[in-house]
Design an enzyme around this catalytic site. Structure first.
Site, short mmCIF file in Angstrom:
data_model
loop_
_atom_site.label_atom_id
_atom_site.label_comp_id
_atom_site.label_asym_id
_atom_site.label_seq_id
_atom_site.Cartn_x
_atom_site.Cartn_y
_atom_site.Cartn_z
N GLY A 22 1.06 -0.84 -0.15
CA GLY A 22 0.30 0.14 0.41
C GLY A 22 1.03 1.16 -0.16
O GLY A 22 0.39 2.07 0.23
N ALA A 23 1.99 0.67 -0.73
CA ALA A 23 3.01 2.27 -0.72
C ALA A 23 2.58 3.10 -1.43
O ALA A 23 3.16 4.63 -1.88
CB ALA A 23 4.22 2.01 -0.84
N ASN A 24 1.50 3.05 -2.24
CA ASN A 24 1.29 4.67 -3.62
C ASN A 24 0.64 6.00 -2.86
O ASN A 24 0.75 7.06 -3.67
CB ASN A 24 0.53 4.08 -4.82
CG ASN A 24 -0.60 3.81 -4.19
OD1 ASN A 24 -1.35 2.92 -3.49
ND2 ASN A 24 -2.02 4.12 -4.75
N THR A 25 0.78 5.58 -1.61
CA THR A 25 -0.26 6.89 -1.11
C THR A 25 -0.72 6.77 0.81
O THR A 25 -0.16 5.47 1.30
CB THR A 25 -1.95 6.76 -1.25
OG1 THR A 25 -2.66 8.01 -0.76
CG2 THR A 25 -2.86 5.30 -1.21
N GLY A 26 -0.94 7.81 1.36
CA GLY A 26 -0.80 7.86 2.79
C GLY A 26 0.24 7.78 2.94
O GLY A 26 1.36 7.93 2.91
N GLY A 28 1.70 5.00 3.84
CA GLY A 28 2.26 3.86 2.74
C GLY A 28 3.17 4.24 2.12
O GLY A 28 4.69 4.02 1.64
N SER A 146 -4.39 -1.57 15.03
CA SER A 146 -5.29 0.13 14.44
C SER A 146 -5.70 0.14 16.12
O SER A 146 -6.49 -0.11 16.91
CB SER A 146 -6.30 -0.14 13.59
OG SER A 146 -7.38 0.88 13.94
N TYR A 173 -14.07 -3.96 10.58
CA TYR A 173 -12.92 -3.40 9.87
C TYR A 173 -11.94 -3.96 11.40
O TYR A 173 -11.33 -3.54 11.53
CB TYR A 173 -12.57 -1.41 10.22
CG TYR A 173 -11.22 -1.44 10.18
CD1 TYR A 173 -10.43 -1.17 9.37
CD2 TYR A 173 -10.78 -0.31 11.00
CE1 TYR A 173 -9.34 -0.80 9.64
CE2 TYR A 173 -10.20 0.39 10.90
CZ TYR A 173 -8.89 0.28 10.39
OH TYR A 173 -8.03 0.71 9.90
#
Length: 300
Positions: A22-26, A28, A146, A173
Site C-alpha cells: 500500500g505504498a502509493n498513498t497515505g 504507506g 489500529s 474493520y
C-alpha cells in the site's frame, strides 16, 4: 537519541531491502519515501501499478513498483514469486495496506473484504516471503494495527469470520485490525527460536489521510468534526511504523503507537493493545484458521 523520537532519529538504511504494501498513498507512501531517502531499496507493493509508478516518481531514492492485490490470493502468490526472482533478500517487510469501512464486499476467494485484505492477504504474503527474511540478521516484519482493534467489544468472530449473518463495517474493520495484532504477536512467538527475524506491530493513532473515503456519510461527518481536535498529520502518523522498522532498540513483540492521550497523536513509544489481542489460545486458533483459508504454511 531524542526523548521524543522523530524522523531525524532514523538510522542510515543503506543496503536494506524493504517491501511496503500500500505504498502509493497515505502512510504507506510516507513510509516508502522516508526509507528510500535514508538509503533503502524500497519495493512499493501496490494494487494499482499506474498509481504506484506515479508515486514512485515523487520519491528521491531507489524504488521499484510491484503489482500486489491483497484481496486476491492468486495475486499474492504471483507477487511473492516475482519478488523471489528479483530480490536476494528482504530486510524489512511492512504490512501497511488496508481497506477501511467499505460496504459489504467479498474477495475473489470468498472472504469478507476487510478480513481478507487486511489480515489474510498479509498473512499469506508474510508466509510466502519469510524465507527471504529468515537468513538476514536484524530483519523485521512490521504489521500495522489500529486503535480500532483495541476495544474489549471487538472479538474474532470464529463462528462467522466472513460476516455472513450480518454486516457491520466498522466492527468488521475492528476484527481485521485485531487479527493483524494477534498475527504479529503469534508470529513473534514462532520466530523467537530462529533468533534473526523479529515481528513488531505499530499503529498511527488518528492520522489525517484518505483512509475514511469508504466510510458512510454519517461516519465521515463525525470524523471530520472530531478529527481537528484529536488527529495528527501523516508526517507524525507514520512515525510509529518507522520506529518499529528502524530503531535498533526495538524488541520483537512490541507495539508502537503515539504517546498522547488515548494514543490519538504524539511521538511513538511502546503501547499496549487490548487484552483480547494477547490471548494465546485465540492467536493460535486464528493462525490455524488463516493457514487453512490461505493454504500458506510458514517455514518455521
Amino acid at each position: 537519541m531524542s526523548e521524543k523520537w522523530s524522523e531525524s532519529d532514523i538510522p542510515d538504511q543503506t543496503g536494506r531491502v524493504v517491501v511496503v504494501t500500500g505504498a502509493n498513498t497515505g502512510l504507506g507512501f510516507e513510509t516508502a519515501r522516508i526509507l528510500a531517502e535514508r538509503g533503502a531499496s524500497v519495493v512499493m507493493a501496490v494494487r494499482d501499478v499506474v498509481k504506484g509508478n506515479r508515486a514512485a516518481a515523487r520519491i528521491e531514492g531507489d524504488t521499484t513498483v510491484q503489482d500486489l492485490d491483497l484481496s486476491s490470493l492468486a495475486s499474492v502468490r504471483a507477487a511473492a514469486d516475482t519478488l523471489h526472482a528479483n530480490l536476494p533478500k528482504i530486510d524489512l517487510l511492512i504490512n501497511n495496506a488496508g481497506v477501511v469501512y467499505p460496504p459489504k464486499q467479498i474477495t475473489q476467494d470468498g472472504f469478507e473484504l476487510q478480513f481478507g485484505t487486511n489480515h489474510l492477504g498479509h498473512f499469506a504474503l508474510t508466509g510466502l516471503l519469510l524465507d527471504l527474511l529468515l537468513p538476514v540478521p536484524g530483519s523485521r516484519v512490521v504489521t500495522l494495527g489500529s486503535s480500532s482493534g483495541h476495544p474489549s467489544k471487538i472479538k474474532i468472530r470464529f463462528d462467522d469470520l466472513q460476516w455472513d449473518r450480518e454486516y457491520n463495517r466498522s466492527a468488521a474493520y475492528g476484527q481485521s485490525k485485531l487479527a493483524n495484532l494477534m498475527f504479529a504477536y503469534a508470529l513473534q512467538r514462532r520466530l523467537e527460536p530462529h533468533g534473526t527475524t523479529i515481528s513488531v506491530a505499530a499503529h498511527p493513532g488518528v492520522a489525517r489521510t484518505e483512509a475514511m473515503r469508504n466510510a458512510t456519510t454519517a461516519t465521515r461527518m463525525i470524523f471530520n468534526t472530531v478529527a481537528p481536535l484529536i488527529s495528527q498529520p501523516p508526517a507524525m502518523g507514520v512515525l510509529p511504523t518507522l520506529r518499529a522498522a528502524t530503531d535498533p532498540g526495538v524488541v520483537g513483540g512490541q507495539y508502537y503507537g503515539p504517546d498522547g492521550m488515548g494514543q490519538f497523536r504524539g511521538h511513538p513509544h511502546v503501547v499496549n493493545s487490548g487484552a483480547q489481542s494477547y490471548d494465546i489460545a485465540d492467536q493460535d486458533r486464528l493462525w490455524a484458521v488463516s493457514e487453512e483459508l490461505t493454504k500458506v504454511k510458514f517455514p518455521l
